[in-house]
Write a protein that holds these residues in place. Structure first.
Motif, mmCIF file in Angstrom:
data_model
loop_
_atom_site.group_PDB
_atom_site.id
_atom_site.type_symbol
_atom_site.label_atom_id
_atom_site.label_comp_id
_atom_site.label_asym_id
_atom_site.label_seq_id
_atom_site.Cartn_x
_atom_site.Cartn_y
_atom_site.Cartn_z
ATOM 1 N N TYR A 128 0.843 -1.207 0.000
ATOM 2 C CA TYR A 128 0.000 0.000 0.000
ATOM 3 C C TYR A 128 0.877 1.256 0.000
ATOM 4 O O TYR A 128 0.543 2.267 -0.613
ATOM 5 C CB TYR A 128 -0.968 -0.015 1.187
ATOM 6 C CG TYR A 128 -1.998 -1.106 1.038
ATOM 7 C CD1 TYR A 128 -3.089 -0.930 0.198
ATOM 8 C CD2 TYR A 128 -1.840 -2.339 1.673
ATOM 9 C CE1 TYR A 128 -4.011 -1.950 0.009
ATOM 10 C CE2 TYR A 128 -2.750 -3.366 1.492
ATOM 11 C CZ TYR A 128 -3.834 -3.167 0.653
ATOM 12 O OH TYR A 128 -4.743 -4.177 0.455
ATOM 13 N N ARG A 129 2.018 1.158 0.671
ATOM 14 C CA ARG A 129 2.957 2.289 0.677
ATOM 15 C C ARG A 129 3.535 2.516 -0.721
ATOM 16 O O ARG A 129 3.702 3.656 -1.155
ATOM 17 C CB ARG A 129 4.084 2.033 1.688
ATOM 18 C CG ARG A 129 3.612 2.124 3.141
ATOM 19 C CD ARG A 129 4.693 1.678 4.126
ATOM 20 N NE ARG A 129 4.239 1.824 5.499
ATOM 21 C CZ ARG A 129 4.357 2.949 6.207
ATOM 22 N NH1 ARG A 129 4.953 3.998 5.686
ATOM 23 N NH2 ARG A 129 3.884 3.006 7.437
ATOM 24 N N ALA A 130 3.836 1.430 -1.444
ATOM 25 C CA ALA A 130 4.413 1.565 -2.789
ATOM 26 C C ALA A 130 3.395 2.174 -3.761
ATOM 27 O O ALA A 130 3.752 3.016 -4.590
ATOM 28 C CB ALA A 130 4.892 0.200 -3.293
ATOM 29 N N VAL B 142 -7.862 -0.287 -5.266
ATOM 30 C CA VAL B 142 -6.478 -0.533 -4.833
ATOM 31 C C VAL B 142 -6.441 -1.836 -4.036
ATOM 32 O O VAL B 142 -5.616 -2.718 -4.271
ATOM 33 C CB VAL B 142 -5.926 0.629 -3.977
ATOM 34 C CG1 VAL B 142 -4.576 0.267 -3.364
ATOM 35 C CG2 VAL B 142 -5.809 1.905 -4.803
ATOM 36 N N ARG B 143 -7.378 -1.991 -3.116
ATOM 37 C CA ARG B 143 -7.392 -3.194 -2.267
ATOM 38 C C ARG B 143 -7.611 -4.449 -3.105
ATOM 39 O O ARG B 143 -6.962 -5.463 -2.884
ATOM 40 C CB ARG B 143 -8.471 -3.090 -1.174
ATOM 41 C CG ARG B 143 -8.269 -1.928 -0.219
ATOM 42 C CD ARG B 143 -8.944 -2.178 1.125
ATOM 43 N NE ARG B 143 -8.200 -3.161 1.881
ATOM 44 C CZ ARG B 143 -7.157 -2.883 2.668
ATOM 45 N NH1 ARG B 143 -6.726 -1.646 2.820
ATOM 46 N NH2 ARG B 143 -6.527 -3.841 3.310
ATOM 47 N N ALA B 144 -8.511 -4.385 -4.086
ATOM 48 C CA ALA B 144 -8.787 -5.563 -4.913
ATOM 49 C C ALA B 144 -7.506 -6.019 -5.609
ATOM 50 O O ALA B 144 -7.179 -7.207 -5.637
ATOM 51 C CB ALA B 144 -9.872 -5.245 -5.929
ATOM 52 N N ARG C 283 -3.418 -5.948 7.876
ATOM 53 C CA ARG C 283 -4.632 -5.629 8.625
ATOM 54 C C ARG C 283 -5.770 -6.591 8.312
ATOM 55 O O ARG C 283 -6.683 -6.769 9.102
ATOM 56 C CB ARG C 283 -5.120 -4.210 8.278
ATOM 57 C CG ARG C 283 -4.104 -3.107 8.448
ATOM 58 C CD ARG C 283 -3.777 -2.863 9.901
ATOM 59 N NE ARG C 283 -2.973 -1.640 10.067
ATOM 60 C CZ ARG C 283 -1.678 -1.568 9.789
ATOM 61 N NH1 ARG C 283 -1.043 -2.625 9.362
ATOM 62 N NH2 ARG C 283 -1.022 -0.437 9.968
ATOM 63 N N ASP C 284 -5.728 -7.172 7.101
ATOM 64 C CA ASP C 284 -6.861 -7.979 6.633
ATOM 65 C C ASP C 284 -6.383 -9.327 6.086
ATOM 66 O O ASP C 284 -7.044 -9.919 5.249
ATOM 67 C CB ASP C 284 -7.610 -7.228 5.520
ATOM 68 C CG ASP C 284 -6.719 -6.959 4.310
ATOM 69 O OD1 ASP C 284 -5.479 -6.982 4.457
ATOM 70 O OD2 ASP C 284 -7.260 -6.743 3.209
ATOM 71 N N ILE C 285 -5.230 -9.788 6.543
ATOM 72 C CA ILE C 285 -4.667 -11.015 5.969
ATOM 73 C C ILE C 285 -5.502 -12.231 6.401
ATOM 74 O O ILE C 285 -5.872 -13.051 5.570
ATOM 75 C CB ILE C 285 -3.178 -11.189 6.356
ATOM 76 C CG1 ILE C 285 -2.381 -9.893 6.064
ATOM 77 C CG2 ILE C 285 -2.562 -12.373 5.601
ATOM 78 C CD1 ILE C 285 -2.517 -9.348 4.669
ATOM 79 N N HIS D 210 -12.198 1.860 11.253
ATOM 80 C CA HIS D 210 -13.471 2.416 10.806
ATOM 81 C C HIS D 210 -13.603 2.599 9.309
ATOM 82 O O HIS D 210 -14.614 3.113 8.843
ATOM 83 C CB HIS D 210 -13.740 3.747 11.522
ATOM 84 C CG HIS D 210 -14.007 3.558 12.978
ATOM 85 N ND1 HIS D 210 -12.997 3.511 13.906
ATOM 86 C CD2 HIS D 210 -15.156 3.332 13.655
ATOM 87 C CE1 HIS D 210 -13.524 3.290 15.102
ATOM 88 N NE2 HIS D 210 -14.826 3.179 14.979
ATOM 89 N N ARG D 211 -12.581 2.190 8.523
ATOM 90 C CA ARG D 211 -12.762 2.371 7.079
ATOM 91 C C ARG D 211 -13.789 1.360 6.563
ATOM 92 O O ARG D 211 -14.013 0.306 7.178
ATOM 93 C CB ARG D 211 -11.429 2.250 6.332
ATOM 94 C CG ARG D 211 -10.875 0.873 6.324
ATOM 95 C CD ARG D 211 -9.784 0.707 5.286
ATOM 96 N NE ARG D 211 -9.218 -0.601 5.501
ATOM 97 C CZ ARG D 211 -7.957 -0.838 5.844
ATOM 98 N NH1 ARG D 211 -7.107 0.146 5.956
ATOM 99 N NH2 ARG D 211 -7.545 -2.067 6.050
ATOM 100 N N GLU D 212 -14.384 1.715 5.408
ATOM 101 C CA GLU D 212 -15.496 0.913 4.906
ATOM 102 C C GLU D 212 -15.046 -0.441 4.352
ATOM 103 O O GLU D 212 -15.675 -1.460 4.598
ATOM 104 C CB GLU D 212 -16.210 1.700 3.813
ATOM 105 C CG GLU D 212 -17.706 1.678 3.972
ATOM 106 C CD GLU D 212 -18.329 2.795 3.177
ATOM 107 O OE1 GLU D 212 -18.841 2.501 2.094
ATOM 108 O OE2 GLU D 212 -18.279 3.960 3.626
HETATM 109 O O1 DC Z 1 1.701 -1.595 8.444
HETATM 110 P P1 DC Z 1 2.000 -0.294 7.752
HETATM 111 O O2 DC Z 1 2.024 0.908 8.671
HETATM 112 O O3 DC Z 1 3.203 -0.328 6.872
HETATM 113 O O4 DC Z 1 0.735 -0.078 6.787
HETATM 114 C C1 DC Z 1 0.640 1.034 5.959
HETATM 115 C C2 DC Z 1 -0.812 1.390 5.693
HETATM 116 O O5 DC Z 1 -1.450 0.407 4.901
HETATM 117 C C3 DC Z 1 -1.682 1.581 6.932
HETATM 118 O O6 DC Z 1 -2.407 2.791 6.745
HETATM 119 C C4 DC Z 1 -2.642 0.418 6.937
HETATM 120 C C5 DC Z 1 -2.658 -0.030 5.510
HETATM 121 N N1 DC Z 1 -2.727 -1.480 5.358
HETATM 122 C C6 DC Z 1 -3.917 -2.035 4.984
HETATM 123 O O7 DC Z 1 -4.898 -1.309 4.846
HETATM 124 N N2 DC Z 1 -4.023 -3.369 4.781
HETATM 125 C C7 DC Z 1 -2.965 -4.175 4.944
HETATM 126 N N3 DC Z 1 -3.088 -5.483 4.728
HETATM 127 C C8 DC Z 1 -1.723 -3.618 5.344
HETATM 128 C C9 DC Z 1 -1.645 -2.265 5.545
#
Ligand code: DC
Length: 230
Positions: A39-41, A113-115, A135-137, A191-193
């Motif tokens: 997500y950072r990249a 982006v997430r998809a 966060r969602d693994i 709290h994100r959707e």
């Molecule tokens: O873990 P991190 O701080 O490097 O994560 C960066 C951002 O990406 C943070 O805002 C949460 C998001 N993120 C996410 O939404 N889903 C993931 N599987 C990993 C990170």
């Protein structure tokens, strides 16, 4: 041939997820994937390609560019951990900057982006033998993972750890600012959707507020052993 499994480590920011995930992957010879780095990249790509005006994102512009973004990881023997590559360019340092950190939650909240990231993450884990943190693994990327950990620590402890990290690097640090930032990121993540941060039903909760890194690693190793034995 030992059974290979999938290991998902989710939790709040600055909990030590990547430390824990990296150490285990190294010990058991698994691939480590830092999903946050992906997500950072994407965020860095958006910044470099003028999708951002300060913190204002042109969502449609980024949507049109998604097919041009390829993220990969290459193990760096010098540091003993994988470096993140964006279209074959090493971006490991750039993606940890404040500029990226302050914009990544905007990008990580976008469904398209997430998809795309979830599809790439699932491809990385196709052969199992992977430790992935994020966060969602355990909920979205690998709902069938054999071992799921949900890591947490109190906001004060996490802020204290970050404060000490910055101090050690001789960077400016204000405890109250850091604590406010930790709490704000917790709120956004929960709290994100799309794919908010929640503990999967079958995840094991670990509060590492009062554990050393060694104790935490030992605990994780035991959990792994239990999973491969049966
Ligand atoms: O873990 P991190 O701080 O490097 O994560 C960066 C951002 O990406 C943070 O805002 C949460 C998001 N993120 C996410 O939404 N889903 C993931 N599987 C990993 C990170």
């Amino acid at each position: 041939m030992m059974k290979k499994i999938t290991i998902a480590i989710d939790g709040f920011s600055s909990c030590g997820k990547s430390t824990m995930a990296k150490d285990l992957a190294k010990k058991i010879g698994y691939v480590y994937v830092d999903s946050g780095a992906m997500y950072r990249a994407v965020t860095l790509y958006a910044m470099e390609n003028r999708c951002f005006n300060d913190h204002q994102l042109d969502v449609e512009k980024l949507r049109g560019m998604m097919d041009n973004i390829r993220i990969s990881f290459l193990f760096n023997p010098e540091t003993g951990k994988p470096d993140t590559y964006l279209n074959n360019r090493k971006v490991e340092t750039e993606i940890r900057s404040m500029e990226v950190s302050s914009r990544v939650s905007i990008v990580a909240a976008l469904d398209f982006v997430r998809a795309e990231m979830v599809a790439q993450q699932q491809a990385f884990g196709k052969e199992k033998g992977v430790v992935m943190d994020g966060r969602d693994i355990g909920t979205t990327v690998f709902p069938d993972a054999e071992l799921k950990i949900f890591l947490t620590a109190s906001p004060e402890i996490r802020a204290q750890r970050r404060y000490e990290e910055l101090k050690a690097k001789r960077q400016e640090a204000n405890f109250d600012d850091i604590l406010a930032n930790v709490k704000e990121r917790d709120y956004i993540d929960q709290h994100r959707e799309v794919s908010p941060l929640i503990q999967a039903d079958d995840a094991i909760l670990l509060d590492n507020s009062h554990l050393t890194i060694e104790q935490q690693n030992e605990w994780l190793m035991e959990q792994y052993q239990l999973r491969i034995e049966n």
